[in-house]
Design an enzyme around this catalytic site. Structure first.
Site, PDB file in Angstrom:
ATOM      1  N   ASP A  30     120.826 -43.918  47.991  1.00 44.77           N
ATOM      2  CA  ASP A  30     122.027 -44.627  47.536  1.00 44.77           C
ATOM      3  C   ASP A  30     122.951 -44.815  48.724  1.00 44.77           C
ATOM      4  OD1 ASP A  30     124.768 -45.033  46.474  1.00 44.77           O
ATOM      5  OD2 ASP A  30     123.829 -44.692  44.528  1.00 44.77           O
ATOM      6  N   ILE A  31     123.448 -46.050  48.870  1.00 40.00           N
ATOM      7  CA  ILE A  31     124.287 -46.370  50.031  1.00 40.00           C
ATOM      8  C   ILE A  31     125.547 -45.504  50.063  1.00 40.00           C
ATOM      9  CG2 ILE A  31     125.679 -48.234  49.009  1.00 40.00           C
ATOM     10  CD1 ILE A  31     124.918 -49.872  51.572  1.00 40.00           C
ATOM     11  N   ASN A  87     123.322 -43.976  34.170  1.00 44.21           N
ATOM     12  CA  ASN A  87     124.477 -44.621  33.543  1.00 44.21           C
ATOM     13  C   ASN A  87     124.033 -45.891  32.825  1.00 44.21           C
ATOM     14  OD1 ASN A  87     126.100 -42.652  34.744  1.00 44.21           O
ATOM     15  ND2 ASN A  87     126.436 -43.884  36.573  1.00 44.21           N
ATOM     16  N   GLN A  94     128.149 -47.628  34.659  1.00 45.18           N
ATOM     17  CA  GLN A  94     127.111 -48.448  35.301  1.00 45.18           C
ATOM     18  C   GLN A  94     127.778 -49.610  36.020  1.00 45.18           C
ATOM     19  OE1 GLN A  94     124.048 -50.016  32.668  1.00 45.18           O
ATOM     20  NE2 GLN A  94     122.763 -50.681  34.389  1.00 45.18           N
ATOM     21  N   HIS A 100     118.657 -47.668  36.726  1.00 48.29           N
ATOM     22  CA  HIS A 100     118.372 -46.750  37.835  1.00 48.29           C
ATOM     23  C   HIS A 100     118.750 -45.332  37.449  1.00 48.29           C
ATOM     24  CE1 HIS A 100     122.404 -48.450  38.237  1.00 48.29           C
ATOM     25  NE2 HIS A 100     122.770 -47.255  38.663  1.00 48.29           N
ATOM     26  N   HIS A 102     120.081 -41.747  39.099  1.00 40.66           N
ATOM     27  CA  HIS A 102     120.667 -41.095  40.281  1.00 40.66           C
ATOM     28  C   HIS A 102     120.130 -39.675  40.419  1.00 40.66           C
ATOM     29  CE1 HIS A 102     124.236 -43.818  40.954  1.00 40.66           C
ATOM     30  NE2 HIS A 102     124.048 -44.081  39.673  1.00 40.66           N
TER      31      HIS A 102
HETATM   32  P1  5GP Z   1     125.888 -47.130  38.948  1.00 38.00           P
HETATM   33  O1  5GP Z   1     127.385 -47.072  39.148  1.00 38.00           O
HETATM   34  O2  5GP Z   1     125.476 -48.499  38.434  1.00 38.00           O
HETATM   35  O3  5GP Z   1     125.337 -46.011  38.126  1.00 38.00           O
HETATM   36  O4  5GP Z   1     125.260 -46.923  40.385  1.00 38.00           O
HETATM   37  C1  5GP Z   1     125.013 -47.959  41.276  1.00 38.00           C
HETATM   38  C2  5GP Z   1     124.772 -47.331  42.613  1.00 38.00           C
HETATM   39  O5  5GP Z   1     124.200 -48.299  43.458  1.00 38.00           O
HETATM   40  C3  5GP Z   1     126.049 -46.836  43.306  1.00 38.00           C
HETATM   41  O6  5GP Z   1     125.970 -45.427  43.491  1.00 38.00           O
HETATM   42  C4  5GP Z   1     126.062 -47.593  44.625  1.00 38.00           C
HETATM   43  O7  5GP Z   1     126.460 -46.804  45.725  1.00 38.00           O
HETATM   44  C5  5GP Z   1     124.617 -48.046  44.770  1.00 38.00           C
HETATM   45  N1  5GP Z   1     124.476 -49.288  45.502  1.00 38.00           N
HETATM   46  C6  5GP Z   1     125.157 -50.442  45.294  1.00 38.00           C
HETATM   47  N2  5GP Z   1     124.753 -51.381  46.179  1.00 38.00           N
HETATM   48  C7  5GP Z   1     123.791 -50.804  46.944  1.00 38.00           C
HETATM   49  C8  5GP Z   1     122.995 -51.286  48.039  1.00 38.00           C
HETATM   50  O8  5GP Z   1     123.086 -52.433  48.469  1.00 38.00           O
HETATM   51  N3  5GP Z   1     122.104 -50.417  48.583  1.00 38.00           N
HETATM   52  C9  5GP Z   1     121.965 -49.142  48.127  1.00 38.00           C
HETATM   53  N4  5GP Z   1     121.070 -48.366  48.746  1.00 38.00           N
HETATM   54  N5  5GP Z   1     122.699 -48.649  47.108  1.00 38.00           N
HETATM   55  C10 5GP Z   1     123.607 -49.479  46.529  1.00 38.00           C
END
Ligand code: 5GP
Ligand code: ZN
Length: 142
Positions: A30-31, A87, A94, A100, A102
């Protein structure tokens, strides 16, 4: 899906740091690196959230969870625990609408990850709980 950032990562159009990949799934860092080693596991098939999984996709994705979890844990002796979080929906935090999971390694109880929910147990009778359960059970489908 063309405008999906995770589909673009899966297709190699956007770079990512890969941990594991096969025909069904990809795991990459995760970035945000909420804690060091923070990893995402995604199905290669574009599905929005858990509500769109069928049994086969669930097997294909979730069977990899222990493999990824063990590898992360083994990667650093400082890792004391691991939160596995999925999420679903904006209200549930989300932000990327390609499903996805985590993996957030935990180092101390004051590292950069937290998850809280209130204890409302004093507000529910056993009858209340039974009614909630009956309602959910009525919606179980194979
Ligand atoms: P969510 O909030 O949808 O559960 O998590 C999305 C996750 O995707 C976040 O933790 C965010 O840091 C990660 N993310 C968003 N854009 C990118 C990207 O371009 N590359 C990577 N490796 N992770 C990303
Ligand atoms: Zn996608």
């Amino acid at each position: 899906m063309a405008d999906c950032i995770f589909c673009q990562i899966i297709n190699g159009d956007i770079p990512s740091v890969t941990i594991y990949e096969d025909d069904q799934v990809k795991a990459f860092l995760d970035i945000s690196q909420g804690t060091p080693g923070h990893t995402l596991l995604v199905p290669k098939k574009h599905v929005r959230d858990i509500f769109e999984y069928d049994d086969q996709l669930a097997q294909d994705v979730f069977r990899h969870v222990p493999l990824i979890a063990r590898a992360i844990k083994a990667s650093n002796p400082a890792i004391q625990g691991l939160n596995i979080v999925n999420n679903n929906g904006e209200v549930a935090y989300q932000s990327v609408f390609h499903s996805h999971i985590h993996f957030v390694p935990r180092y101390t109880d004051h590292d950069d990850f937290a998850m809280t929910f209130k204890d409302n147990s004093d507000k529910y009778t056993n009858a209340d709980l039974q009614q909630i359960a009956d309602n959910i059970k009525a919606h179980l489908e194979d």
